[in-house]
Design an enzyme around this catalytic site. Structure first.
Site, PDB file in Angstrom:
ATOM      1  N   LYS A 172      68.864  12.381 -22.095  1.00 17.98           N
ATOM      2  CA  LYS A 172      67.364  12.456 -21.707  1.00 17.98           C
ATOM      3  C   LYS A 172      66.715  11.515 -22.953  1.00 17.98           C
ATOM      4  CE  LYS A 172      63.357  15.333 -20.913  1.00 17.98           C
ATOM      5  NZ  LYS A 172      62.933  16.780 -20.901  1.00 17.98           N
ATOM      6  N   GLU A 220      61.513  32.618 -12.894  1.00 17.74           N
ATOM      7  CA  GLU A 220      60.415  33.261 -13.121  1.00 17.74           C
ATOM      8  C   GLU A 220      60.500  34.842 -12.640  1.00 17.74           C
ATOM      9  OE1 GLU A 220      59.311  29.265 -13.246  1.00 17.74           O
ATOM     10  OE2 GLU A 220      60.404  30.465 -11.936  1.00 17.74           O
ATOM     11  N   ARG A 256      55.315  31.949  -8.624  1.00 18.83           N
ATOM     12  CA  ARG A 256      56.799  31.993  -8.025  1.00 18.83           C
ATOM     13  C   ARG A 256      57.324  33.542  -8.247  1.00 18.83           C
ATOM     14  NH1 ARG A 256      60.146  26.890  -9.699  1.00 18.83           N
ATOM     15  NH2 ARG A 256      60.486  26.664  -7.542  1.00 18.83           N
TER      16      ARG A 256
END
Length: 588
Positions: A246, A335, A363
C-alpha cells in the site's frame, strides 16, 4: 518524448503498448495520482498499491464487457483515470465532480457501485450467474478485494456460495496486510504464513473449491499479465493471491500506511504532509473527545470495554487499545460480530462501548434489534461520523441513523450539541442504564476549547432551553444547534425566536414539548439526518397524538441520496447551513 498516459483514453489504447511501455505507464500513472491528490486530497495509498494490477486487468480483459468490481473502491483511482476520466480526475470528490468510488451511473466501466467493504464477491458472483443463465460462458467477472475486506462475513458468504457454483468468477486477493488500519485476526495470520511459506494446513481457498494460484508479486507487471491470461481459460471459480505494498511509489506512504490512506494535502515531490496554519488552541475532534474520555472513565470503572470494527484510528479507540490492551478490541471489518460481541459482554456485566461509524452500523441492523434491543442489553453505541461527512458521498453519509433507530423499542437515542455534552453522556452511560443507548456525533472538530470539564450526570429524556422567545420556536438535535444559534443571532427580530436543544430523540421530553407547543404557534425542527422518519417526524407524531394544530416546518436531509462535496456545501444544498436557516427565519 511525449508521455504515454496522455495518449491513453480508454483500455483499448493499453492493448497497443508493449510491456516496456506498460511499465513506464505505471510510473506515470502513480505520478499523476500523487500530483492531483497532493492538492485536491482524497484516498492515496490504496490506489498507489494496485497500479500494476489495474493496468494488467484492463490490458488482459475486455472491459467493460468483462466486468471488473473493486471492493470498497478506495483503490480505483487508477481504474478511473484509464477509463475515460483522466481529464476530469481533478474534480474527484468535489461537488458536481466525479465520485471517489466506482459508480454505475458515472461510467460503464464501473460495473458495480461500492463504498462499503466486502460486497464485491457477492456482486460479481451474481453477475457471473446471470451470464450463465443468459448462455454467455465467455464473459469474465473479476472481484478485486483486500485482505481486510475478505475477512468480513459477507465476503465469506460469497466465497461459500461461489465454491459450489460453476460461475466464471475470478477473485483477486489484493494482500497488503492493511485496510485503513492494519488487518487483524486469524485469517491475517494465515495469509502471513502463506506469504512466508510456513502455512502447514490445507489451503483454505482450495478447500472452498476455488482454483487457487499465487501468491505472486503484484508489482511485477509481466507476471501479472501472464497469470491473468492463463486464468482466462480456467473454468469455474478461481482465486489469485497477489502481494502488494500500500502506498507503493511514495516513500512516506509506504512507511506510514495508516496516515497516508487519506493524508490530506501533501508535497507531491517530497511526500511531506502540509500542516494547516492553525490558530492555537483548537477545539478537539469529536472522535478524540470520545477516545480520551473513555480512557479516563476506564481508569476508574473496570467493567468498561471498547469495541471497534476495523476503525481504531478513525474512532480514536486506539487510545484505549494503548492504555488497556486487554479491554479494547478491534474485531476487523465485522460490524455484525462487533454488535453481538458487545451484547454477549453485556450479559456478563461488562459495560461495552461499541464504536461504529453511523453509515457502517447500517450493516448490523438486525443485530441491534435482535441481539441487543430485544434483550434490552445496556450496550453503548457510539456512532461516529453521524450526519453529512463530506467528500466520501452517498455511501458514507451518516444521515439515516435517527430514522432507522428510533423505531426500535428499548433504545435510547442521544445527540450531544457539543464536546462537553458528549463527555457527560459517556459518563452517564457507564454509571449504568436500564436500556441500550445510541450516541451520535459528527466527523470533525467541535466548538469548545475548554472541553475537559468535570463530569456531570445527564437526566435521560430531558431537553434544554437555549434561548427564550415570544412567537416561534426552533427545536434542534445535536451539533446542528450551532447553525441554528448563528442564524437566530443574525436576524433583526431574534427576540421572537425560542431555541431548544431536545438532546434525546428517544425518549422525547414530553413535558417540555407540551409546554413548547402550547406557547408557540410555529414549530421549526432542524436536524442533520433525514427528514423522512427522523427527529422532525418524531415531533410531528407527538403533536398529532396530542391533537396540536401548530404550524410545523421540518428542515433536514432531503429524501434523496446526497452526493459528495464539502460538508458546508451539502448543508447549504439541504437548507440547514446558518445562512439558509437565517433566510428561512426571516421569511416566516
Amino acid at each position: 518524448m511525449s508521455k504515454i498516459l496522455q495518449h491513453i483514453n480508454s483500455p483499448d489504447d493499453l492493448k497497443t503498448l508493449n510491456q516496456e511501455q506498460l511499465i513506464l505507464l505505471a510510473k506515470e500513472l502513480r505520478e499523476f495520482i500523487i500530483n492531483i491528490v497532493a492538492t485536491k486530497e482524497g484516498h492515496l495509498g490504496a490506489s498507489l498499491g494496485v497500479i500494476e494490477l489495474t493496468i494488467a486487468l484492463h490490458y488482459v480483459f475486455n472491459t467493460p464487457t468483462d466486468q471488473l468490481i473493486w471492493d470498497v473502491g478506495h483503490q480505483a483511482y487508477g481504474h478511473k483515470i484509464l477509463t475515460r476520466r483522466r481529464d476530469i480526475f481533478e474534480t474527484n470528490r468535489q461537488l458536481n465532480g466525479i465520485s471517489g468510488f466506482p459508480k454505475r451511473k458515472e461510467s460503464d466501466y464501473d460495473a458495480f457501485g461500492v463504498g462499503h467493504s466486502s460486497t464485491s464477491i457477492s456482486a460479481a458472483l451474481g453477475m457471473a450467474i446471470a451470464s450463465r443463465i443468459k448462455g454467455d460462458l465467455n464473459k469474465q467477472h473479476i472481484a478485486v478485494i483486500g485482505d481486510a475486506s475478505i475477512a468480513s462475513g459477507m465476503a465469506f458468504e460469497g466465497l461459500n456460495h461461489a465454491g459450489v457454483s460453476k460461475a466464471n468468477l475470478l477473485v483477486i486477493l489484493n494482500d497488503n496486510a492493511i485496510g485503513i488500519d492494519p488487518s487483524v485476526g486469524a485469517l491475517k495470520q494465515y495469509l502471513t504464513n502463506v506469504k512466508k511459506g510456513t502455512q502447514k494446513q490445507d489451503n483454505i481457498f482450495e478447500a472452498l473449491n476455488f482454483n487457487y494460484s499465487g501468491p505472486i508479486d503484484g508489482h511485477d507487471l509481466p507476471t501479472l499479465i501472464n497469470e491473468l491470461e492463463r486464468l482466462k481459460s480456467v473454468e469455474g471459480p478461481k482465486f489469485l493471491h497477489v502481494i502488494t505494498t500500500k502506498g507503493k511509489g511514495l516513500k512516506q506512504a509506504e512507511v506510514d500506511q495508516v496516515k497516508y490512506h487519506a493524508p490530506g494535502k501533501f508535497d507531491a515531490k517530497s511526500g511531506e504532509l502540509i500542516t494547516k496554519s492553525e490558530i492555537n488552541p483548537q477545539p478537539p475532534k469529536y472522535q478524540d473527545v470520545f477516545g480520551h474520555t473513555i480512557v479516563e472513565l476506564a481508569k476508574t470503572n473496570q467493567k468498561i470495554v471498547g469495541i471497534t470494527p476495523a476503525m481504531p484510528t478513525g474512532s480514536s479507540l486506539k487510545y484505549m487499545m494503548d492504555a488497556f490492551p486487554n479491554r479494547a478490541f478491534d474485531v476487523g471489518i465485522a460490524e455484525q460480530h462487533a454488535v453481538t460481541l458487545a451484547a454477549g459482554m453485556a450479559t456478563q456485566g461488562l459495560i461495552p462501548f461499541c464504536n461504529i461509524y453511523s453509515t457502517f452500523l447500517q450493516r448490523a441492523y438486525d443485530q441491534v434489534i435482535h441481539d441487543v434491543a430485544t434483550q434490552n442489553l445496556p450496550v453503548i453505541f457510539c456512532l461516529d461520523r453521524a450526519g453529512l461527512v463530506g467528500q466520501d458521498g452517498a455511501t458514507h453519509h451518516g444521515v439515516f441513523d435517527l430514522a432507522y433507530l428510533r423505531c426500535i423499542p428499548n433504545l435510547i437515542i442521544f445527540a450531544p450539541r457539543n464536546e462537553v455534552e458528549l463527555r457527560n453522556i459517556l459518563y452517564t452511560a457507564q454509571l449504568g442504564l436500564n436500556h441500550p443507548i445510541a450516541i451520535r456525533y459528527p466527523r470533525g472538530r467541535g466548538i469548545t476549547i475548554d472541553w475537559k470539564q468535570p463530569f456531570s450526570k445527564i437526566e435521560i429524556g430531558k431537553g434544554e432551553q437555549l434561548k427564550e422567545g415570544k412567537e416561534m420556536v426552533v427545536l434542534s438535535i445535536g451539533t446542528i444547534s450551532k447553525n441554528v444559534t448563528e442564524a437566530i443571532n443574525s436576524i433583526e427580530n431574534s427576540e421572537t425566536f425560542s431555541h431548544y436543544d431536545m438532546r434525546f430523540v428517544k425518549p422525547l421530553d414530553e413535558v417540555l414539548l407540551h409546554s413548547i407547543l402550547k406557547k408557540h404557534n410555529t414549530i421549526i425542527t432542524v436536524e442533520d439526518g433525514t427528514v423522512s422518519g427522523g427527529f422532525g417526524s418524531a415531533i410531528l407524531e407527538f403533536a398529532a397524538n396530542h391533537s396540536y394544530k401548530n404550524k410545523f416546518i421540518l428542515k433536514g436531509i432531503k429524501d434523496e441520496f446526497i452526493e459528495h462535496g464539502t460538508t458546508e456545501e451539502l448543508q447549504n444544498l439541504n437548507g440547514i447551513d446558518s445562512e439558509s436557516l437565517k433566510n428561512l427565519f426571516e421569511s416566516i
